[in-house]
Design a protein around this motif. Structure first.
Motif, PDB file in Angstrom:
ATOM      1  N   SER A   1       0.838  -1.192   0.000  1.00  0.00           N
ATOM      2  CA  SER A   1       0.000   0.000   0.000  1.00  0.00           C
ATOM      3  C   SER A   1       0.874   1.243   0.000  1.00  0.00           C
ATOM      4  CB  SER A   1      -0.935   0.010   1.226  1.00  0.00           C
ATOM      5  OG  SER A   1      -0.190   0.103   2.419  1.00  0.00           O
ATOM      6  N   SER A  29       0.802   5.706   0.919  1.00  0.00           N
ATOM      7  CA  SER A  29       0.155   6.907   1.433  1.00  0.00           C
ATOM      8  C   SER A  29       0.925   8.137   0.963  1.00  0.00           C
ATOM      9  CB  SER A  29       0.117   6.895   2.965  1.00  0.00           C
ATOM     10  OG  SER A  29      -0.753   5.899   3.443  1.00  0.00           O
ATOM     11  N   GLY A  34      -4.452   7.437   1.396  1.00  0.00           N
ATOM     12  CA  GLY A  34      -3.680   6.295   0.905  1.00  0.00           C
ATOM     13  C   GLY A  34      -4.512   5.043   0.849  1.00  0.00           C
ATOM     14  N   ARG A  79      -4.499   0.581  -0.760  1.00  0.00           N
ATOM     15  CA  ARG A  79      -3.858  -0.603  -1.310  1.00  0.00           C
ATOM     16  C   ARG A  79      -3.409  -0.402  -2.760  1.00  0.00           C
ATOM     17  NH1 ARG A  79      -7.516  -5.849  -0.894  1.00  0.00           N
ATOM     18  NH2 ARG A  79      -7.522  -5.048   1.250  1.00  0.00           N
ATOM     19  N   ARG A 103       8.658   3.656   5.598  1.00  0.00           N
ATOM     20  CA  ARG A 103       7.869   2.452   5.314  1.00  0.00           C
ATOM     21  C   ARG A 103       7.441   1.859   6.647  1.00  0.00           C
ATOM     22  NH1 ARG A 103       9.157  -3.242   3.693  1.00  0.00           N
ATOM     23  NH2 ARG A 103      11.370  -2.796   4.010  1.00  0.00           N
ATOM     24  N   PHE A 114      -0.545  -4.521   6.212  1.00  0.00           N
ATOM     25  CA  PHE A 114      -0.088  -3.733   5.080  1.00  0.00           C
ATOM     26  C   PHE A 114       1.407  -3.483   5.167  1.00  0.00           C
ATOM     27  CE2 PHE A 114      -4.591  -2.565   5.242  1.00  0.00           C
ATOM     28  CZ  PHE A 114      -4.942  -2.742   3.925  1.00  0.00           C
ATOM     29  N   SER A 120       3.264  -0.585   4.044  1.00  0.00           N
ATOM     30  CA  SER A 120       2.885   0.758   3.601  1.00  0.00           C
ATOM     31  C   SER A 120       4.093   1.642   3.358  1.00  0.00           C
ATOM     32  CB  SER A 120       1.985   1.418   4.655  1.00  0.00           C
ATOM     33  OG  SER A 120       0.803   0.682   4.849  1.00  0.00           O
TER      34      SER A 120
END
Length: 212
Positions: A16, A18, A51, A53, A121, A132, A134
């Motif tokens: 994912s 953001s 944000g 997926r 991250r 996730f 991310s």
């Protein structure tokens, strides 16, 4: 409530992205955030950055200008999905806030990735029911177009100072991002010098930093 699959292994984190849109004001740096609706399965009633997926369509998303080479190199590890992740962040921001980083051609968003940086991250803990991997990216809001609106997925959408945002209901990962931005603010501007990984080892949060 157990979050592990029937065979006993944790769920595999889904990729994912953001986008942390920020702007400079007299009171310092402000960031765009909204509260996830009460009905959300994942993180209801907390404030987050736009944000979501990574979708298969993000790999073929039209791009106006590409990522800078050094950003793409960092964002591609692991795997070769840097552009797709950046497109996912831009797409989700447009869907959730109405702001466009790029251009609209009819109903098609053409993402402008040139002003995006990658600075953190975070991986959801193994015991979470939904996990996730991310990536958090930064972009100056002066490059964004449009008016705040969005799909309604985020409520109470608005610009918040970094310190005000820390006092709102946020999860530890969001708190980590906000604190990192506060530490990186000098004379009203951001100077991100370290890439950070926020993760969990044996149930405890761990931050690893690498010089950019």
């Amino acid at each position: 409530m157990t979050t592990r699959k029937a065979h006993g292994k944790p769920a595999v984190p889904k990729d994912s992205a953001s986008l942390v849109l920020y702007r400079s004001r007299n009171n310092g740096i402000e960031v765009l955030m909204g509260k996830r609706a009460k009905g959300h399965r994942f993180l209801p009633d907390v404030y987050v950055f736009p944000g979501g997926r990574l979708d298969a369509s993000d790999f073929s998303h039209p791009v106006k200008r590409p990522l800078q080479a050094h950003v793409k190199q960092r964002l591609s590890h692991p795997g070769d999905m840097a552009t797709a992740l950046a497109c996912a962040a831009v797409r989700e921001t447009w869907e959730e806030t109405g702001l466009v980083l790029g251009d609209m051609h009819s109903d098609t968003l053409v993402a402008d990735l040139a002003g995006i940086d990658y600075f953190a991250r975070a991986i959801t803990p193994a015991q979470s029911p939904i996990r996730f991997n991310s990536r958090f990216m930064l972009a100056d809001a002066e490059h964004a177009k449009g008016d705040l609106a969005g799909s309604g997925e985020l409520v109470d959408l608005g610009w918040y100072s970094l310190h005000d945002a820390l006092n709102m209901p946020v999860v530890d990962i969001t708190e980590f991002v906000l604190e990192k931005m506060i530490r990186s603010t000098e004379n009203g501007s951001l100077n991100i010098s370290h890439f950070s990984l926020f993760t969990y080892i044996k149930g405890k949060s761990v931050v690893r930093q690498e010089t950019l």
